[in-house]
Structures are given as structure tokens and as C-alpha cells.
Design a protein around this motif. Structure first.
Motif, short mmCIF file in Angstrom:
data_model
loop_
_atom_site.label_atom_id
_atom_site.label_comp_id
_atom_site.label_asym_id
_atom_site.label_seq_id
_atom_site.Cartn_x
_atom_site.Cartn_y
_atom_site.Cartn_z
N THR A 8 3.22 -3.69 2.00
CA THR A 8 1.81 -3.72 1.62
C THR A 8 1.32 -2.29 1.36
O THR A 8 1.66 -1.36 2.10
N ASN A 10 -2.06 0.34 -0.12
CA ASN A 10 -3.48 0.53 -0.43
C ASN A 10 -3.58 1.47 -1.62
O ASN A 10 -2.91 2.51 -1.65
N THR A 30 -6.14 -3.34 -1.31
CA THR A 30 -4.91 -3.62 -0.57
C THR A 30 -4.12 -4.68 -1.34
O THR A 30 -4.67 -5.73 -1.70
N GLU A 68 0.24 0.94 5.23
CA GLU A 68 -0.70 0.31 6.15
C GLU A 68 -1.18 1.25 7.25
O GLU A 68 -2.19 1.00 7.89
#
Length: 200
Positions: A8, A10, A30, A68
Motif C-alpha cells: 500500500t 500514499n 492511499t 504506510e
């Protein structure tokens, strides 16, 4: 935004310059691993208003990607986007008298105005960065009518650009000064290199 990685991420905006002026924009998205997302870069900046500019001609944009834990994964190249309104000769610079000049940074007051809706006096400044460093500028101290007050002011100015910035002095800052009008304003300016935190 397409995330082809296995984690993940951003995505945000690390640099935004519009018509040669360092601007404040908000983008924070995100995106899960293997997923896609659509988002909008929102512009929160007074530059276009105070320069009486009705169009955006050229944008310099740089994106940053973090994980993250907000550790930087990568920073994109600076991309220049030109619109159909682009004019190579366009340049609008307010005429100001400098009140501060040090380390390649010049600050001048464009004008002061009253905002009755918010109950404040707003001071609009022009910041010019002639250095080769990204400069972060804030007002680290302020006195209103001789009494200490807290200044809400922060601006990033990229090398070779200008920026419009506003310092708002609320009417609540007058409490305890013995006057119900803003008679005097003193400010302490702090500027530092954004990359090294070295004071300018």
C-alpha cells in the motif's frame, strides 16, 4: 493512480508552482497494492487572486510516494504542464518595498486589508527566493500593540520563484493591549533550508 507494487502506498504533492509562484496544493491518496485510484489536486492559494490572474498558464508539479509508515519510497521528477493559456512573456510582480532581505530571500508587504467576516486584519506579503535552496519561512514571533501574540504563518518558496502569503491578525490578539485597534505590529522572521534545516 495505478499501484503495480506489492504494498500500500500514499501519493502526495511535494512541489507545486503555478505561473512562477510557489503555491499550496493538497493531494493525498492511499492506494492498495495492485489497485487504482482517482483523486484531485486541490489548490488552496491566494496567489492567483491577488495577482488578478484568471488563468493558469504553466504548472510545475512533483509527486512523492510514501509507505504506510510514511517513509519515502520515491519522489517523482519535476513535470512542467502548460495549458492553452500559456504565455511565455507572462509575468506579473506586485511593486513592493522590501522589509526583509537575507540569504537570497526577500520579503515585501503588498498591502494590508480588513476582513470583517473573520474579524481580522490581513497582511499580504510577496516572498522572493533568489537562492538555490528550497526555503521554508515562518514568523516565529509577533507583537500586537506591544503585547506577545502567536503568528499563524508558514510558506515554502522554491528556488527562483515567488510566493504570495498572508498573515492574519485576529481581533482577539488585541485583548489585553489597552486598545481596540491594531496600532502596531512587530514580527520575527525565520527562514531555513527545507532539506538541511540550516537557518538562513
Amino acid at each position: 493512480i495505478v499501484n503495480n507494487s506489492d504494498r500500500t502506498v500514499n501519493v502526495g504533492c511535494d512541489r507545486l508552482i503555478i505561473n512562477g509562484y510557489s503555491a499550496d496544493g493538497y493531494l493525498y491518496t492511499t492506494v492498495d497494492a495492485g489497485a487504482e485510484a482517482d483523486d484531485t489536486l486541490s489548490l488552496f492559494d491566494a496567489s492567483l487572486t491577488y495577482l488578478e490572474t484568471e488563468y493558469i498558464g504553466v504548472i510545475e508539479l512533483q509527486l512523492i510516494v510514501t509507505d504506510e509508515e510514511y517513509e519515502t519510497i520515491c519522489t517523482g521528477d519535476v513535470v512542467e504542464l502548460r495549458t492553452s493559456d500559456y504565455d511565455e512573456d507572462w509575468e506579473k510582480v506586485p511593486e513592493v518595498e522590501p522589509i526583509f532581505s537575507e540569504g537570497g530571500l526577500t520579503i515585501g508587504l503588498i498591502f494590508a486589508s480588513r476582513d470583517e467576516d473573520w474579524g481580522s486584519t490581513d497582511f499580504t506579503f510577496l516572498l522572493t527566493n533568489d537562492s538555490d535552496r528550497i526555503l521554508s519561512v515562518d514568523f516565529s514571533g509577533m507583537k500586537v500593540n506591544g503585547a506577545d501574540a502567536f503568528p499563524w504563518f508558514y510558506k515554502t518558496v522554491y528556488p527562483g520563484t515567488r510566493a504570495i502569503a498572508i498573515l492574519s491578525v485576529g481581533d482577539d490578539s488585541l485583548e489585553g493591549t489597552g486598545s481596540d485597534t491594531l496600532d502596531s505590529l512587530e514580527i520575527a522572521i525565520t527562514a531555513y533550508d527545507r532539506e538541511t534545516y540550516e537557518a538562513v
